[in-house]
Write an enzyme that holds these catalytic residues in place. Structure first.
Site, PDB file in Angstrom:
ATOM      1  N   ASN A 149      21.569  22.952  -9.739  1.00  0.00           N
ATOM      2  CA  ASN A 149      22.492  21.816  -9.789  1.00  0.00           C
ATOM      3  C   ASN A 149      21.871  20.479  -9.410  1.00  0.00           C
ATOM      4  OD1 ASN A 149      22.497  23.423  -7.340  1.00  0.00           O
ATOM      5  ND2 ASN A 149      23.938  21.969  -6.491  1.00  0.00           N
ATOM      6  N   SER A 198      33.052  27.737 -12.119  1.00  0.00           N
ATOM      7  CA  SER A 198      34.084  26.801 -11.636  1.00  0.00           C
ATOM      8  C   SER A 198      34.586  25.980 -12.816  1.00  0.00           C
ATOM      9  CB  SER A 198      33.484  25.836 -10.607  1.00  0.00           C
ATOM     10  OG  SER A 198      33.927  26.126  -9.312  1.00  0.00           O
ATOM     11  N   HIS A 200      36.192  23.123 -13.052  1.00  0.00           N
ATOM     12  CA  HIS A 200      36.107  21.652 -13.072  1.00  0.00           C
ATOM     13  C   HIS A 200      34.744  21.131 -13.503  1.00  0.00           C
ATOM     14  CE1 HIS A 200      33.924  20.869  -9.165  1.00  0.00           C
ATOM     15  NE2 HIS A 200      34.278  22.121  -8.984  1.00  0.00           N
ATOM     16  N   CYS A 323      28.178  18.259  -2.623  1.00  0.00           N
ATOM     17  CA  CYS A 323      28.590  18.909  -1.377  1.00  0.00           C
ATOM     18  C   CYS A 323      27.649  18.582  -0.225  1.00  0.00           C
ATOM     19  CB  CYS A 323      28.699  20.407  -1.566  1.00  0.00           C
ATOM     20  SG  CYS A 323      27.235  21.109  -2.266  1.00  0.00           S
TER      21      CYS A 323
HETATM   22  N1  PLP Z   1      27.246  26.679  -7.437  1.00  0.00           N
HETATM   23  C1  PLP Z   1      26.685  25.587  -7.985  1.00  0.00           C
HETATM   24  C2  PLP Z   1      25.374  25.711  -8.670  1.00  0.00           C
HETATM   25  C3  PLP Z   1      27.343  24.354  -7.913  1.00  0.00           C
HETATM   26  O1  PLP Z   1      26.775  23.275  -8.468  1.00  0.00           O
HETATM   27  C4  PLP Z   1      28.592  24.276  -7.254  1.00  0.00           C
HETATM   28  C5  PLP Z   1      29.288  22.980  -7.106  1.00  0.00           C
HETATM   29  O2  PLP Z   1      28.730  21.928  -7.212  1.00  0.00           O
HETATM   30  C6  PLP Z   1      29.142  25.460  -6.714  1.00  0.00           C
HETATM   31  C7  PLP Z   1      28.428  26.631  -6.816  1.00  0.00           C
HETATM   32  C8  PLP Z   1      30.449  25.450  -5.998  1.00  0.00           C
HETATM   33  O3  PLP Z   1      31.516  25.135  -6.842  1.00  0.00           O
HETATM   34  P1  PLP Z   1      32.930  24.726  -6.228  1.00  0.00           P
HETATM   35  O4  PLP Z   1      32.670  23.566  -5.321  1.00  0.00           O
HETATM   36  O5  PLP Z   1      33.756  24.374  -7.419  1.00  0.00           O
HETATM   37  O6  PLP Z   1      33.439  25.905  -5.490  1.00  0.00           O
END
Ligand code: PLP
Length: 377
Positions: A149, A198, A200, A323
């Site tokens: 990410n 996810s 969104h 995050c």
């Molecule tokens: N995994 C990855 C690679 C992500 O980029 C994200 C969120 O940015 C998540 C997990 C977690 O997703 P959520 O915040 O929708 O639970």
């Protein structure tokens, strides 16, 4: 607004929102109720599950609709390790997983599981080789993300899946949050046991996700109670959320190739322009790179400073992932990839969606040139 932070979240597709509203208006029954009104909601849920499985080509899996990939990752990893702890206590993963994977595994390590972190600085072939070497009698789980990410590198999920055919005891979890709806994901071909997503991230709703799990696997539930969702996630089911997720997934996957070509053009153009700006270093240069994410640094400007300076031009990008962007330390992920602490602190991420345009890229570059020139002095 020039919104180029689509890896953090994407705007909701009006069709998806409409589906969510319609189900809440007309089919708000409890799918666990015995009566016909409840059964109608249950039908919608079953239909949504079938759609999700078919879009991701998963023939022997079931869908646990969750509140998002964070919950899916927790359930997949802790649920599997607790259910199979008598078969083995070794986990293989990478140091660049999302916090919801990384911290869950760290917690298991504290409980007594042994963890091997694969070095992901080399080629994809090297990653597969290291995994093969790390697998032992005690291994029960490999958890590897599909697309990182922060950097956008694409991991060799297909190759790892083929390798694992030789080791049926080892289960394969893939965090596919940044790949689903953007690059092909085929659960059967990739031999994936558990996949997290996810909604969104592909124009669905926040607070809505799924864990797609091989129906022959046992998991220890995280939430106990009324035994909904195959007994793996108790609580009255959000049917409208499931319908909206399935719709968002279909709307992302049907035009996947066309969207990919479009975003690839944006990526190529952005890379060319970034390289022309004095002091800019592009970090995203992996042999397998998604065009949806570009990570770069504009030395000596701190990532956070750059993000706020661009805001003045109505341009929205991010420093690290959403995050962790509020913590002051350099990204754990960039450091694990061998990037220096200094450059990691200067790094920012631009991330596209199919709705991003060339005009937006040009406005980003224009603003960036001004801001970089100003902040350097
Ligand atoms: N995994 C990855 C690679 C992500 O980029 C994200 C969120 O940015 C998540 C997990 C977690 O997703 P959520 O915040 O929708 O639970």
């Amino acid at each position: 607004m020039i919104y180029l932070d689509n890896s953090a979240t994407t705007p909701v597709d009006p069709e998806v929102l409409n589906a969510f509203v319609k189900v809440n208006e007309n089919f708000w029954g409890n799918p666990s109720s015995l009566h016909a009104f409840g059964a109608r909601a249950e039908q919608l849920l079953i239909q949504s599950e079938k759609q999700v499985l078919s879009l991701l080509n998963a023939k022997q899996h079931k869908v646990i609709f969750t509140s998002g990939a964070t919950e899916s990752n927790n359930l997949a990893i802790r649920g599997l390790c607790h259910a199979y702890k008598n078969r083995g206590r070794h986990i293989i993963t990478t140091p660049v997983e999302h916090a919801s994977v990384h911290e869950t595994i760290e917690e298991l390590e504290a409980e007594g599981f042994r963890v091997t972190y694969i070095d992901v600085k080399g080629s994809n072939a090297d990653i597969v080789k290291q995994i093969q070497e790390a697998i032992c009698e005690d291994t029960i789980l490999i958890s590897c993300m599909h697309v990182n990410n922060e950097m956008g590198m694409v991991f060799p999920i297909y190759e790892i899946g083929q390798l694992l055919k030789k080791y049926p005891k080892v289960k394969f979890h893939v965090d596919a949050v940044q790949s689903v709806g953007k690059i092909p994901v085929d659960i059967d071909k990739m031999n994936i046991d558990l996949l997290s997503l996810s909604a969104h991230k592909f124009h669905g709703l926040k607070g809505s996700g799924a864990l797609i799990v091989n129906q022959y696997l046992s998991l220890t539930p995280e939430i106990t109670g009324g035994h909904q969702m195959y007994g793996l996630r108790s609580g009255t089911i959000n049917v409208a959320g499931a319908v909206a997720l399935a719709k968002a997934l279909r709307l992302a996957i049907e035009p996947l190739q066309t969207n990919y070509q479009h975003v690839k053009q944006l990526f190529d153009h952005t890379m060319n322009e970034l390289r022309k700006i004095d002091g800019v270093v592009v970090n995203s240069n992996h042999e397998h790179q998604t065009p949806y994410i570009i990570n770069f640094a504009a030395a000596p400007i701190k990532g956070e400073t750059l993000v706020h300076a661009l805001e003045e031009y109505d341009v929205y990008i991010s420093a690290k992932s959403a995050c962790s962007s509020k913590s002051a330390t350099a990204s754990r992920i960039l450091l694990a990839l061998g990037i220096s602490d200094e450059v990691a602190q200067e790094s920012v991420r631009v991330s596209f969606s199919n709705l991003s345009t060339m005009e937006e890229v040009d406005r980003l570059i224009k603003a960036l040139k001004i801001v970089v020139a100003q902040l350097k002095h």
